[in-house]
Design a protein around this motif. Structure first.
Motif, PDB file in Angstrom:
ATOM      1  N   ARG A 194     -14.622  -2.870   8.659  1.00 41.80           N
ATOM      2  CA  ARG A 194     -14.192  -3.532   9.985  1.00 41.80           C
ATOM      3  C   ARG A 194     -12.511  -2.784   9.982  1.00 41.80           C
ATOM      4  NH1 ARG A 194     -12.793  -9.157  12.242  1.00 41.80           N
ATOM      5  NH2 ARG A 194     -11.378  -8.688  10.481  1.00 41.80           N
ATOM      6  N   GLY A 195     -11.577  -2.943   9.100  1.00 42.07           N
ATOM      7  CA  GLY A 195     -10.424  -3.235   9.201  1.00 42.07           C
ATOM      8  C   GLY A 195     -10.128  -1.183   9.312  1.00 42.07           C
ATOM      9  N   TYR A 196     -11.020  -0.903   8.783  1.00 43.39           N
ATOM     10  CA  TYR A 196     -10.878   1.230   8.507  1.00 43.39           C
ATOM     11  C   TYR A 196     -11.897   1.626   9.620  1.00 43.39           C
ATOM     12  CZ  TYR A 196      -9.027   0.523   3.860  1.00 43.39           C
ATOM     13  OH  TYR A 196      -9.084  -0.142   2.610  1.00 43.39           O
ATOM     14  N   LEU A 197     -12.532   0.926  10.714  1.00 45.02           N
ATOM     15  CA  LEU A 197     -13.454   1.654  11.741  1.00 45.02           C
ATOM     16  C   LEU A 197     -14.265   2.409  11.715  1.00 45.02           C
ATOM     17  CD1 LEU A 197      -9.900   2.017  14.802  1.00 45.02           C
ATOM     18  CD2 LEU A 197     -11.897   0.172  14.255  1.00 45.02           C
ATOM     19  N   ASP A 198     -15.078   2.270  10.498  1.00 49.80           N
ATOM     20  CA  ASP A 198     -15.968   2.648   9.047  1.00 49.80           C
ATOM     21  C   ASP A 198     -17.319   2.281   9.835  1.00 49.80           C
ATOM     22  OD1 ASP A 198     -17.992   4.013   7.977  1.00 49.80           O
ATOM     23  OD2 ASP A 198     -16.447   3.908   6.120  1.00 49.80           O
ATOM     24  N   TYR A 199     -17.543   2.620  10.926  1.00 54.23           N
ATOM     25  CA  TYR A 199     -18.909   2.048  11.823  1.00 54.23           C
ATOM     26  C   TYR A 199     -20.464   2.100  11.031  1.00 54.23           C
ATOM     27  CZ  TYR A 199     -15.310   2.481  15.853  1.00 54.23           C
ATOM     28  OH  TYR A 199     -14.485   2.063  16.589  1.00 54.23           O
ATOM     29  N   GLY A 200     -19.940   3.347  10.502  1.00 53.82           N
ATOM     30  CA  GLY A 200     -21.401   3.886  10.284  1.00 53.82           C
ATOM     31  C   GLY A 200     -21.967   2.385   8.787  1.00 53.82           C
ATOM     32  N   MET A 201     -20.492   2.299   7.941  1.00 54.98           N
ATOM     33  CA  MET A 201     -20.491   1.275   6.844  1.00 54.98           C
ATOM     34  C   MET A 201     -20.499  -0.566   7.189  1.00 54.98           C
ATOM     35  SD  MET A 201     -21.059   0.807   4.120  1.00 54.98           S
ATOM     36  CE  MET A 201     -20.485   1.880   2.777  1.00 54.98           C
ATOM     37  N   ILE A 202     -19.898  -0.615   8.509  1.00 55.47           N
ATOM     38  CA  ILE A 202     -20.282  -2.099   8.943  1.00 55.47           C
ATOM     39  C   ILE A 202     -22.050  -1.991   9.199  1.00 55.47           C
ATOM     40  CG2 ILE A 202     -19.792  -3.184  11.147  1.00 55.47           C
ATOM     41  CD1 ILE A 202     -16.816  -1.503  10.559  1.00 55.47           C
ATOM     42  N   TRP A 203     -23.093  -0.802   9.850  1.00 57.05           N
ATOM     43  CA  TRP A 203     -23.974  -0.743   9.930  1.00 57.05           C
ATOM     44  C   TRP A 203     -25.078  -1.187   8.983  1.00 57.05           C
ATOM     45  CZ3 TRP A 203     -25.867  -1.946  15.344  1.00 57.05           C
ATOM     46  CH2 TRP A 203     -25.732  -2.123  15.691  1.00 57.05           C
ATOM     47  N   THR A 204     -24.568  -0.555   7.906  1.00 58.59           N
ATOM     48  CA  THR A 204     -25.023   0.144   6.980  1.00 58.59           C
ATOM     49  C   THR A 204     -24.776  -0.920   6.131  1.00 58.59           C
ATOM     50  OG1 THR A 204     -24.510   2.049   6.706  1.00 58.59           O
ATOM     51  CG2 THR A 204     -25.415   0.870   5.075  1.00 58.59           C
ATOM     52  N   VAL A 205     -24.027  -1.907   6.165  1.00 59.74           N
ATOM     53  CA  VAL A 205     -23.871  -3.344   5.266  1.00 59.74           C
ATOM     54  C   VAL A 205     -24.692  -3.870   5.827  1.00 59.74           C
ATOM     55  CG1 VAL A 205     -22.158  -5.446   4.669  1.00 59.74           C
ATOM     56  CG2 VAL A 205     -21.674  -3.177   3.954  1.00 59.74           C
ATOM     57  N   ALA A 206     -24.393  -4.654   7.459  1.00 60.88           N
ATOM     58  CA  ALA A 206     -25.304  -5.585   8.450  1.00 60.88           C
ATOM     59  C   ALA A 206     -26.773  -5.228   7.806  1.00 60.88           C
ATOM     60  CB  ALA A 206     -25.296  -5.122   9.054  1.00 60.88           C
ATOM     61  N   ALA A 207     -27.624  -4.024   7.855  1.00 64.52           N
ATOM     62  CA  ALA A 207     -29.208  -3.577   7.355  1.00 64.52           C
ATOM     63  C   ALA A 207     -29.664  -4.566   6.199  1.00 64.52           C
ATOM     64  CB  ALA A 207     -29.230  -2.223   7.800  1.00 64.52           C
ATOM     65  N   VAL A 208     -28.737  -3.174   5.167  1.00 66.44           N
ATOM     66  CA  VAL A 208     -28.297  -4.082   3.865  1.00 66.44           C
ATOM     67  C   VAL A 208     -28.483  -5.443   4.264  1.00 66.44           C
ATOM     68  CG1 VAL A 208     -28.028  -3.768   1.449  1.00 66.44           C
ATOM     69  CG2 VAL A 208     -27.977  -1.889   2.849  1.00 66.44           C
ATOM     70  N   SER A 209     -27.596  -6.172   4.434  1.00 68.66           N
ATOM     71  CA  SER A 209     -27.717  -7.594   3.666  1.00 68.66           C
ATOM     72  C   SER A 209     -28.749  -8.255   4.418  1.00 68.66           C
ATOM     73  CB  SER A 209     -26.852  -8.336   4.458  1.00 68.66           C
ATOM     74  OG  SER A 209     -25.551  -7.625   4.337  1.00 68.66           O
ATOM     75  N   VAL A 210     -29.396  -7.810   5.533  1.00 64.87           N
ATOM     76  CA  VAL A 210     -30.727  -8.066   5.845  1.00 64.87           C
ATOM     77  C   VAL A 210     -32.004  -8.451   5.462  1.00 64.87           C
ATOM     78  CG1 VAL A 210     -32.924  -8.339   8.196  1.00 64.87           C
ATOM     79  CG2 VAL A 210     -30.211  -8.149   8.767  1.00 64.87           C
ATOM     80  N   LEU A 211     -32.075  -6.373   4.602  1.00 62.01           N
ATOM     81  CA  LEU A 211     -33.351  -6.315   4.004  1.00 62.01           C
ATOM     82  C   LEU A 211     -33.217  -7.166   2.771  1.00 62.01           C
ATOM     83  CD1 LEU A 211     -33.225  -2.167   4.026  1.00 62.01           C
ATOM     84  CD2 LEU A 211     -34.803  -4.094   5.438  1.00 62.01           C
ATOM     85  N   ILE A 212     -31.558  -7.169   2.315  1.00 63.87           N
ATOM     86  CA  ILE A 212     -31.662  -8.513   0.770  1.00 63.87           C
ATOM     87  C   ILE A 212     -32.759 -10.776   1.480  1.00 63.87           C
ATOM     88  CG2 ILE A 212     -30.155  -9.589  -0.463  1.00 63.87           C
ATOM     89  CD1 ILE A 212     -28.210  -6.895  -0.286  1.00 63.87           C
ATOM     90  N   ALA A 213     -32.254 -10.273   2.542  1.00 60.06           N
ATOM     91  CA  ALA A 213     -32.602 -11.918   2.111  1.00 60.06           C
ATOM     92  C   ALA A 213     -33.426 -12.033   2.318  1.00 60.06           C
ATOM     93  CB  ALA A 213     -31.257 -12.079   3.782  1.00 60.06           C
ATOM     94  N   VAL A 214     -34.067 -11.016   3.457  1.00 57.63           N
ATOM     95  CA  VAL A 214     -35.853 -10.943   3.627  1.00 57.63           C
ATOM     96  C   VAL A 214     -36.482 -10.283   2.205  1.00 57.63           C
ATOM     97  CG1 VAL A 214     -37.520  -9.325   4.830  1.00 57.63           C
ATOM     98  CG2 VAL A 214     -36.165 -10.409   6.248  1.00 57.63           C
ATOM     99  N   ALA A 215     -35.827  -9.860   1.337  1.00 60.94           N
ATOM    100  CA  ALA A 215     -36.441  -9.518  -0.010  1.00 60.94           C
ATOM    101  C   ALA A 215     -36.345 -10.681  -0.581  1.00 60.94           C
ATOM    102  CB  ALA A 215     -35.209  -8.415  -0.587  1.00 60.94           C
ATOM    103  N   PHE A 216     -35.426 -11.649  -0.399  1.00 66.03           N
ATOM    104  CA  PHE A 216     -34.826 -12.861  -1.693  1.00 66.03           C
ATOM    105  C   PHE A 216     -36.374 -13.786  -0.989  1.00 66.03           C
ATOM    106  CE2 PHE A 216     -30.757 -12.241  -2.654  1.00 66.03           C
ATOM    107  CZ  PHE A 216     -31.236 -12.054  -3.630  1.00 66.03           C
ATOM    108  N   HIS A 217     -36.337 -14.012   0.219  1.00 71.90           N
ATOM    109  CA  HIS A 217     -37.683 -14.714   0.913  1.00 71.90           C
ATOM    110  C   HIS A 217     -38.815 -14.387   0.689  1.00 71.90           C
ATOM    111  CE1 HIS A 217     -40.235 -15.978   4.390  1.00 71.90           C
ATOM    112  NE2 HIS A 217     -39.551 -17.113   4.502  1.00 71.90           N
ATOM    113  N   GLN A 218     -39.438 -13.181   0.874  1.00 76.64           N
ATOM    114  CA  GLN A 218     -41.147 -12.366   0.459  1.00 76.64           C
ATOM    115  C   GLN A 218     -40.596 -12.764  -1.071  1.00 76.64           C
ATOM    116  OE1 GLN A 218     -41.686 -12.793   3.683  1.00 76.64           O
ATOM    117  NE2 GLN A 218     -42.821 -11.536   2.919  1.00 76.64           N
ATOM    118  N   CYS A 219     -40.155 -12.617  -2.086  1.00 78.68           N
ATOM    119  CA  CYS A 219     -40.260 -12.728  -3.384  1.00 78.68           C
ATOM    120  C   CYS A 219     -40.373 -14.345  -3.678  1.00 78.68           C
ATOM    121  CB  CYS A 219     -38.651 -12.794  -3.993  1.00 78.68           C
ATOM    122  SG  CYS A 219     -38.543 -11.008  -4.582  1.00 78.68           S
ATOM    123  N   VAL A 220     -40.223 -15.165  -2.962  1.00 76.59           N
ATOM    124  CA  VAL A 220     -40.260 -16.704  -2.931  1.00 76.59           C
ATOM    125  C   VAL A 220     -41.598 -16.654  -2.634  1.00 76.59           C
ATOM    126  CG1 VAL A 220     -39.950 -19.016  -2.226  1.00 76.59           C
ATOM    127  CG2 VAL A 220     -37.759 -17.257  -2.907  1.00 76.59           C
TER     128      VAL A 220
END
Length: 522
Positions: free
Chosen positions: A479-505
Motif C-alpha cells: 500500500r505504501g509503495y502503491l504496488d496495486y498488483g501485490m495489494i490485489w494478490t495478497v487480498a486474493a491469496v488471503s481469501v484462498l488460504i482462509a477458504v482452504a483452512f475452512h475446507q480442510c476442517v
C-alpha cells in the motif's frame, strides 16, 4: 431467585476484576505500566472528551449503514436460498468466501476502488452478511411443515407460505443473527477506517494515536470501540428477549448452510462444484467492469495471474509472496491449534464447574466484542512485537467463539446419557470423558470451521501493526509503495488460504465423524 443469584454473581465478579485491574495498574504490575488502571483510563477519556464525538459518529454512521444494507441483502439471499436449493448450491462458493474473508486484506482494495465512506459501509455490510444469511436460512428451513401444508391446502403458493408462516417462525433465528452481526458491523467499519480513507472514525483515531506511546489513550479508544460493539450486541439481545425470547438461544454460524446434493450423477455434481468455485471470480470481474475502475488500480482475476506469472517482475513478486506465506501460514496454524485447545479445555472444565464459567464470562465477552485493531496495540504494549504477540492475538480472537460452540454442545448432551455411567459408579469426570467429550466432537469441528478464518485475520492484523512480517506486513508495504498488483494478490491469496483452512476442517470432519457413528454439522 436463581436469576437474581446469577446477576449478583456477575456483578461480584466484575467488581473483583476491576479491583484487581486497578491495583495492577496503579502499581505497574503488568509490563511496566502497559496496563493502566481503570481510573487512569477514565481520566484520559475525560481529557480527550472533545476528540471522541466526530470519531464515534463517523464509526456509528458507517456501522449503521453497513448493518442495514448487509442484513437486507442477507435476508433476501436467505429467502431465495430456501426457495431454490439450486441457487444455494450455486452460491456456496460465494458464501464461504464471504465467511472466510479477512477484512484487513480487502480493506486497502476497497479504499483504492471506492471513495468517501463507501469502503467502511461495504466492509461493515460484509461483516453482517454471513451471520444473518445463515440464521435466515436455518430459521426458514425449520418451520413446522404442517403449517406450510395448511397454507397450501387453502390455495397458497410458496411465497404465501414464506410470508405468512415461515417468516414468523424464523424471527427468533434472524434476531439471533442480528446479535452476531451488530458487533461485526462495528468491527468492519473500524477496520476500513484503519485501512485508510476518511478523516474521522475510531480506527483513524487509533491509528493516529499509536505513535504517542500513551497506554491510557489507547485503552480508552479500545474500550470505547468495545462499548459500541457491546451495546449493539446487547440491544438485539433485549429486542430478542422482548419480542420472541430469542436471547435465550445461541446463534453461532459455523458454516455455510448445506443443501441437498444435486441429482443427475457425478458429471452434474462436478459441474455444480465448478460453477460454485467460478462464480466468485465472475462476480469479482463483473463488479470491476461495472464500476469502470482504472485497470492500473483494479486488478481482475486475470490481472492478478498476469502480475504473478507473466510480468518481468513476476519472479520477484512470487519470492516476496512465498516468503510472506512462510511466515503467516505456520503461525496461523499454531495459533488456531492453541486457541481450539484452550477453548476445548476451558469448556470441559466449565462443564464440570459451572461457577467457573460464570466467573470467566465477563472477561470472555470483553475479548469477543473488542475490535481486533483496538486489541492488538494494547497487547503490543504488554508483550512486545515478537511471535508471542501474534500467538496471543490469534488465541484471543479464536477461543471465545470456539468455547461457546463447544460448551453449547456439552450442555446439549441428554441428562439420561450422563446418568447411565454414574449409575455404574463412574465419577463426574469419568462421565465427562466417556459421554460429554465424545458427544461434543461435532461441535468441536464446527468451532474449528468458525475459528479458522478468524485465526488468519488475527495473524495478519498483528503482522500489519506490530511484527513487520508475513502477509499483513506485505500488504502494508505494498500500500505504501502503491504496488496495486501485490495489494490485489495478497487480498486474493488471503481469501484462498482462509477458504482452504475452512475446507480442510470440513474434509477432516467428514472423514472422522462417520467413523464414530456421528453426523457432520456441515
Amino acid at each position: 431467585m436463581a436469576r437474581e443469584a446469577h446477576r449478583l454473581a456477575w456483578v461480584r465478579n466484575l467488581v473483583v476484576l476491576l479491583a484487581v485491574w486497578e491495583l495492577a495498574g496503579r502499581y505497574e504490575l503488568v509490563a511496566s505500566g502497559a496496563l493502566p488502571a481503570p481510573s487512569a483510563i477514565l481520566a484520559q477519556l475525560w481529557a480527550d472528551r472533545g476528540d471522541y464525538p466526530p470519531h464515534v459518529l463517523a464509526t456509528l454512521k458507517a456501522s449503521f449503514l453497513g448493518f442495514v444494507i448487509g442484513n437486507a441483502v442477507a435476508i433476501i439471499a436467505g429467502a431465495l436460498f430456501v426457495l431454490s436449493p439450486l441457487l444455494l448450491r450455486l452460491f456456496r462458493g460465494v458464501n464461504i468466501a464471504i465467511f472466510a474473508l479477512p477484512p484487513i486484506a480487502i480493506s486497502p482494495v476497497l479504499v483504492l476502488t471506492f471513495s468517501g465512506m463507501t469502503p467502511r459501509v461495504i466492509l461493515a455490510a460484509l461483516g453482517c452478511y454471513f451471520a444473518t444469511m445463515t440464521a435466515t436460512v436455518l430459521g426458514l428451513s425449520q418451520t413446522d411443515q404442517r403449517s406450510i401444508d395448511l397454507v397450501r391446502a387453502y390455495g397458497g403458493g410458496r411465497w404465501d407460505a414464506l410470508r405468512l408462516v415461515q417468516w414468523r417462525s424464523a424471527l427468533p433465528a434472524v434476531l439471533g443473527g442480528f446479535r452476531v452481526a451488530a458487533p461485526a458491523a462495528v468491527l468492519g467499519a473500524i477496520l476500513a477506517e484503519f485501512g485508510g480513507g476518511g478523516r474521522f472514525g475510531l480506527g483513524t483515531y487509533l491509528l493516529g494515536s499509536l505513535g504517542r506511546g500513551d497506554p491510557a489513550r489507547l485503552w480508552g479508544i479500545g474500550l470505547m470501540a468495545t462499548l459500541i460493539a457491546g451495546l449493539a450486541y446487547a440491544a438485539f439481545s433485549v429486542i430478542g428477549a422482548r419480542v420472541t425470547g430469542a436471547a435465550r438461544a445461541v446463534t453461532i454460524p459455523a458454516a455455510a448452510p448445506a443443501a441437498a446434493e444435486p441429482g443427475g450423477g457425478l458429471p452434474r455434481r462436478l459441474a455444480m462444484m465448478l460453477a460454485a468455485a467460478l462464480l466468485p471470480l465472475a462476480l469479482w470481474w463483473l463488479l470491476l467492469a461495472w464500476l469502470a475502475v482504472p485497470e492500473m488500480i483494479a486488478k481482475t482475476p486475470l490481472g492478478v495471474a498476469q502480475y504473478l506469472f507473466a510480468m518481468p517482475a513476476s519472479a520477484e513478486a512470487q519470492a516476496r509472496l512465498m516468503a510472506a506465506l512462510a511466515e503467516t501460514v505456520p503461525i496461523t496454524l499454531m495459533g488456531l491449534a492453541a486457541g481450539l485447545a484452550f477453548a476445548f479445555l476451558l469448556a470441559v472444565v466449565c462443564d464440570a464447574m459451572p461457577a467457573l464459567a460464570r466467573s470467566l464470562m465477563p472477561v470472555a465477552l470483553v475479548t469477543q466484542t473488542m475490535p481486533l485493531v483496538a486489541l492488538t496495540p494494547l497487547l503490543v504494549l504488554m508483550l512486545g512485537r515478537g511471535t508471542a504477540l501474534t500467538l496471543w492475538v490469534t488465541i484471543s480472537v479464536t477461543f471465545f467463539p470456539a468455547f461457546v460452540t463447544i460448551a453449547q454442545g456439552m450442555t446439549m448432551v441428554p441428562r439420561a446419557a450422563l446418568d447411565l455411567p454414574r449409575a455404574y459408579g463412574a465419577s463426574r469426570w469419568q462421565a465427562l470423558r466417556l459421554v460429554s467429550i465424545p458427544a461434543s466432537l461435532p461441535y468441536l469441528f464446527a468451532a474449528a470451521r468458525l475459528a479458522a478464518p478468524r485465526a488468519l485475520l488475527g495473524v495478519m492484523i498483528a503482522e500489519w501493526l506490530a511484527t513487520g512480517k508475513g502477509l499483513g506486513n506485505l500488504l502494508n508495504q505494498s500500500r505504501g509503495y502503491l504496488d496495486y498488483g501485490m495489494i490485489w494478490t495478497v487480498a486474493a491469496v488471503s481469501v484462498l488460504i482462509a477458504v482452504a483452512f475452512h475446507q480442510c476442517v470440513v474434509m477432516i470432519e467428514r472423514w472422522v465423524l462417520p467413523r464414530l457413528g456421528m453426523r457432520t454439522t456441515e
